[in-house]
Design a protein around this motif. Sequence first.
Motif, PDB file in Angstrom:
ATOM      1  N   GLN A 103       0.812  -1.212   0.000  1.00  0.00           N
ATOM      2  CA  GLN A 103       0.000   0.000   0.000  1.00  0.00           C
ATOM      3  C   GLN A 103       0.849   1.266   0.000  1.00  0.00           C
ATOM      4  O   GLN A 103       0.429   2.300  -0.514  1.00  0.00           O
ATOM      5  CB  GLN A 103      -0.941   0.018   1.211  1.00  0.00           C
ATOM      6  CG  GLN A 103      -2.054  -1.021   1.167  1.00  0.00           C
ATOM      7  CD  GLN A 103      -1.604  -2.401   1.625  1.00  0.00           C
ATOM      8  OE1 GLN A 103      -0.474  -2.600   2.062  1.00  0.00           O
ATOM      9  NE2 GLN A 103      -2.505  -3.367   1.522  1.00  0.00           N
ATOM     10  N   ALA A 104       2.045   1.181   0.575  1.00  0.00           N
ATOM     11  CA  ALA A 104       2.926   2.340   0.665  1.00  0.00           C
ATOM     12  C   ALA A 104       3.855   2.485  -0.526  1.00  0.00           C
ATOM     13  O   ALA A 104       4.581   3.475  -0.622  1.00  0.00           O
ATOM     14  CB  ALA A 104       3.750   2.267   1.952  1.00  0.00           C
ATOM     15  N   MET A 105       3.833   1.534  -1.438  1.00  0.00           N
ATOM     16  CA  MET A 105       4.851   1.510  -2.480  1.00  0.00           C
ATOM     17  C   MET A 105       4.744   2.626  -3.501  1.00  0.00           C
ATOM     18  O   MET A 105       5.736   2.949  -4.154  1.00  0.00           O
ATOM     19  CB  MET A 105       4.848   0.155  -3.186  1.00  0.00           C
ATOM     20  CG  MET A 105       5.455  -0.952  -2.350  1.00  0.00           C
ATOM     21  SD  MET A 105       5.750  -2.453  -3.312  1.00  0.00           S
ATOM     22  CE  MET A 105       7.052  -1.889  -4.407  1.00  0.00           C
ATOM     23  N   ASN A 106       3.580   3.200  -3.681  1.00  0.00           N
ATOM     24  CA  ASN A 106       3.458   4.310  -4.623  1.00  0.00           C
ATOM     25  C   ASN A 106       4.333   5.489  -4.206  1.00  0.00           C
ATOM     26  O   ASN A 106       4.784   6.269  -5.048  1.00  0.00           O
ATOM     27  CB  ASN A 106       2.010   4.765  -4.755  1.00  0.00           C
ATOM     28  CG  ASN A 106       1.802   5.680  -5.946  1.00  0.00           C
ATOM     29  OD1 ASN A 106       2.262   5.395  -7.051  1.00  0.00           O
ATOM     30  ND2 ASN A 106       1.101   6.786  -5.728  1.00  0.00           N
ATOM     31  N   GLU A 107       4.561   5.602  -2.908  1.00  0.00           N
ATOM     32  CA  GLU A 107       5.491   6.588  -2.362  1.00  0.00           C
ATOM     33  C   GLU A 107       6.541   5.850  -1.557  1.00  0.00           C
ATOM     34  O   GLU A 107       6.804   6.175  -0.405  1.00  0.00           O
ATOM     35  CB  GLU A 107       4.747   7.626  -1.514  1.00  0.00           C
ATOM     36  CG  GLU A 107       3.742   8.448  -2.317  1.00  0.00           C
ATOM     37  CD  GLU A 107       3.030   9.487  -1.483  1.00  0.00           C
ATOM     38  OE1 GLU A 107       3.275   9.565  -0.257  1.00  0.00           O
ATOM     39  OE2 GLU A 107       2.218  10.234  -2.050  1.00  0.00           O
ATOM     40  N   ALA A 108       7.125   4.862  -2.186  1.00  0.00           N
ATOM     41  CA  ALA A 108       8.071   3.984  -1.517  1.00  0.00           C
ATOM     42  C   ALA A 108       9.279   4.733  -0.988  1.00  0.00           C
ATOM     43  O   ALA A 108       9.698   5.750  -1.547  1.00  0.00           O
ATOM     44  CB  ALA A 108       8.523   2.884  -2.473  1.00  0.00           C
ATOM     45  N   ARG A 109       9.857   4.195   0.064  1.00  0.00           N
ATOM     46  CA  ARG A 109      11.015   4.849   0.658  1.00  0.00           C
ATOM     47  C   ARG A 109      12.288   4.624  -0.144  1.00  0.00           C
ATOM     48  O   ARG A 109      13.241   5.387  -0.016  1.00  0.00           O
ATOM     49  CB  ARG A 109      11.202   4.411   2.107  1.00  0.00           C
ATOM     50  CG  ARG A 109      11.449   2.940   2.342  1.00  0.00           C
ATOM     51  CD  ARG A 109      11.492   2.670   3.845  1.00  0.00           C
ATOM     52  NE  ARG A 109      10.206   2.946   4.471  1.00  0.00           N
ATOM     53  CZ  ARG A 109      10.050   3.307   5.748  1.00  0.00           C
ATOM     54  NH1 ARG A 109      11.112   3.458   6.526  1.00  0.00           N
ATOM     55  NH2 ARG A 109       8.842   3.518   6.224  1.00  0.00           N
ATOM     56  N   TYR A 110      12.322   3.576  -0.973  1.00  0.00           N
ATOM     57  CA  TYR A 110      13.489   3.300  -1.791  1.00  0.00           C
ATOM     58  C   TYR A 110      13.088   3.110  -3.242  1.00  0.00           C
ATOM     59  O   TYR A 110      12.148   2.370  -3.548  1.00  0.00           O
ATOM     60  CB  TYR A 110      14.227   2.052  -1.302  1.00  0.00           C
ATOM     61  CG  TYR A 110      14.703   2.150   0.125  1.00  0.00           C
ATOM     62  CD1 TYR A 110      15.600   3.143   0.510  1.00  0.00           C
ATOM     63  CD2 TYR A 110      14.255   1.256   1.091  1.00  0.00           C
ATOM     64  CE1 TYR A 110      16.031   3.240   1.816  1.00  0.00           C
ATOM     65  CE2 TYR A 110      14.687   1.347   2.397  1.00  0.00           C
ATOM     66  CZ  TYR A 110      15.576   2.342   2.762  1.00  0.00           C
ATOM     67  OH  TYR A 110      15.993   2.431   4.063  1.00  0.00           O
ATOM     68  N   TRP A 111      13.828   3.766  -4.145  1.00  0.00           N
ATOM     69  CA  TRP A 111      13.581   3.704  -5.582  1.00  0.00           C
ATOM     70  C   TRP A 111      14.880   3.506  -6.339  1.00  0.00           C
ATOM     71  O   TRP A 111      15.926   4.029  -5.943  1.00  0.00           O
ATOM     72  CB  TRP A 111      12.936   4.993  -6.094  1.00  0.00           C
ATOM     73  CG  TRP A 111      11.539   5.212  -5.645  1.00  0.00           C
ATOM     74  CD1 TRP A 111      11.134   5.901  -4.547  1.00  0.00           C
ATOM     75  CD2 TRP A 111      10.351   4.763  -6.297  1.00  0.00           C
ATOM     76  NE1 TRP A 111       9.765   5.899  -4.470  1.00  0.00           N
ATOM     77  CE2 TRP A 111       9.256   5.218  -5.531  1.00  0.00           C
ATOM     78  CE3 TRP A 111      10.105   4.020  -7.461  1.00  0.00           C
ATOM     79  CZ2 TRP A 111       7.931   4.955  -5.886  1.00  0.00           C
ATOM     80  CZ3 TRP A 111       8.795   3.751  -7.812  1.00  0.00           C
ATOM     81  CH2 TRP A 111       7.725   4.217  -7.033  1.00  0.00           C
ATOM     82  N   GLY A 112      14.815   2.770  -7.427  1.00  0.00           N
ATOM     83  CA  GLY A 112      15.928   2.676  -8.339  1.00  0.00           C
ATOM     84  C   GLY A 112      15.923   3.830  -9.321  1.00  0.00           C
ATOM     85  O   GLY A 112      14.989   4.644  -9.357  1.00  0.00           O
ATOM     86  N   GLN A 113      16.959   3.907 -10.130  1.00  0.00           N
ATOM     87  CA  GLN A 113      17.100   5.005 -11.087  1.00  0.00           C
ATOM     88  C   GLN A 113      16.301   4.779 -12.363  1.00  0.00           C
ATOM     89  O   GLN A 113      16.106   5.717 -13.139  1.00  0.00           O
ATOM     90  CB  GLN A 113      18.578   5.211 -11.433  1.00  0.00           C
ATOM     91  CG  GLN A 113      19.145   4.287 -12.503  1.00  0.00           C
ATOM     92  CD  GLN A 113      19.355   2.856 -12.047  1.00  0.00           C
ATOM     93  OE1 GLN A 113      19.256   2.546 -10.864  1.00  0.00           O
ATOM     94  NE2 GLN A 113      19.639   1.970 -12.994  1.00  0.00           N
ATOM     95  N   GLY A 114      15.843   3.570 -12.580  1.00  0.00           N
ATOM     96  CA  GLY A 114      15.045   3.244 -13.740  1.00  0.00           C
ATOM     97  C   GLY A 114      15.853   2.613 -14.856  1.00  0.00           C
ATOM     98  O   GLY A 114      17.042   2.883 -15.018  1.00  0.00           O
ATOM     99  N   THR A 115      15.198   1.759 -15.619  1.00  0.00           N
ATOM    100  CA  THR A 115      15.801   1.146 -16.792  1.00  0.00           C
ATOM    101  C   THR A 115      14.795   1.197 -17.938  1.00  0.00           C
ATOM    102  O   THR A 115      13.617   0.914 -17.760  1.00  0.00           O
ATOM    103  CB  THR A 115      16.258  -0.300 -16.499  1.00  0.00           C
ATOM    104  OG1 THR A 115      16.952  -0.831 -17.633  1.00  0.00           O
ATOM    105  CG2 THR A 115      15.089  -1.206 -16.151  1.00  0.00           C
ATOM    106  N   GLN A 116      15.269   1.585 -19.111  1.00  0.00           N
ATOM    107  CA  GLN A 116      14.390   1.791 -20.258  1.00  0.00           C
ATOM    108  C   GLN A 116      14.055   0.471 -20.936  1.00  0.00           C
ATOM    109  O   GLN A 116      14.945  -0.324 -21.252  1.00  0.00           O
ATOM    110  CB  GLN A 116      15.051   2.733 -21.270  1.00  0.00           C
ATOM    111  CG  GLN A 116      14.247   2.953 -22.548  1.00  0.00           C
ATOM    112  CD  GLN A 116      13.006   3.780 -22.319  1.00  0.00           C
ATOM    113  OE1 GLN A 116      13.066   4.827 -21.684  1.00  0.00           O
ATOM    114  NE2 GLN A 116      11.871   3.304 -22.837  1.00  0.00           N
ATOM    115  N   VAL A 117      12.775   0.260 -21.181  1.00  0.00           N
ATOM    116  CA  VAL A 117      12.292  -0.870 -21.966  1.00  0.00           C
ATOM    117  C   VAL A 117      11.567  -0.319 -23.179  1.00  0.00           C
ATOM    118  O   VAL A 117      10.616   0.453 -23.040  1.00  0.00           O
ATOM    119  CB  VAL A 117      11.347  -1.777 -21.152  1.00  0.00           C
ATOM    120  CG1 VAL A 117      10.697  -2.828 -22.056  1.00  0.00           C
ATOM    121  CG2 VAL A 117      12.101  -2.438 -20.016  1.00  0.00           C
ATOM    122  N   THR A 118      12.018  -0.699 -24.354  1.00  0.00           N
ATOM    123  CA  THR A 118      11.398  -0.249 -25.590  1.00  0.00           C
ATOM    124  C   THR A 118      10.975  -1.461 -26.410  1.00  0.00           C
ATOM    125  O   THR A 118      11.801  -2.330 -26.707  1.00  0.00           O
ATOM    126  CB  THR A 118      12.359   0.621 -26.411  1.00  0.00           C
ATOM    127  OG1 THR A 118      12.779   1.746 -25.631  1.00  0.00           O
ATOM    128  CG2 THR A 118      11.683   1.117 -27.676  1.00  0.00           C
TER     129      THR A 118
END
Length: 121
Positions: A103-118
């Motif tokens: 429930q808290a993950m939408n404003e999660a305390r830890y996030w990665g930098q992201g990876t592009q999927v095309t």
Amino acid sequence: QVQLVESGGGLVQAGGSLRLSCAASGRTLRNYVMGWFRQAPGKEREFVAAKSWSGGSTYYADSVKGRFTISRDNAKNSVFLQMNSLKPEDTAVYYCAADYTVQAMNEARYWGQGTQVTVSS
């Protein structure tokens, strides 16, 4: 202190497969829910999938159910997203996230930098 690092993104043709990985460093995320979000150009970030520490609870967005599979390896402090039957609408930046509850993950305390999927058609 905790960092999440994604890998495995890239360019794939429609109908193909891709496997994303997310490794946490700094401390073991024991009892954390880990999962994936994505954000396409011009769209808001959306939930994709998540899995509890024990593996007993798994969550998928309706748009990916039956095509994507989330798994985790707690010994490696990692979470994975196997993406099959990819569609062009799956094109997005995929982010790994972790928090105590889904429930808290939408404003999660830890996030990665992201990876592009095309996904090309």
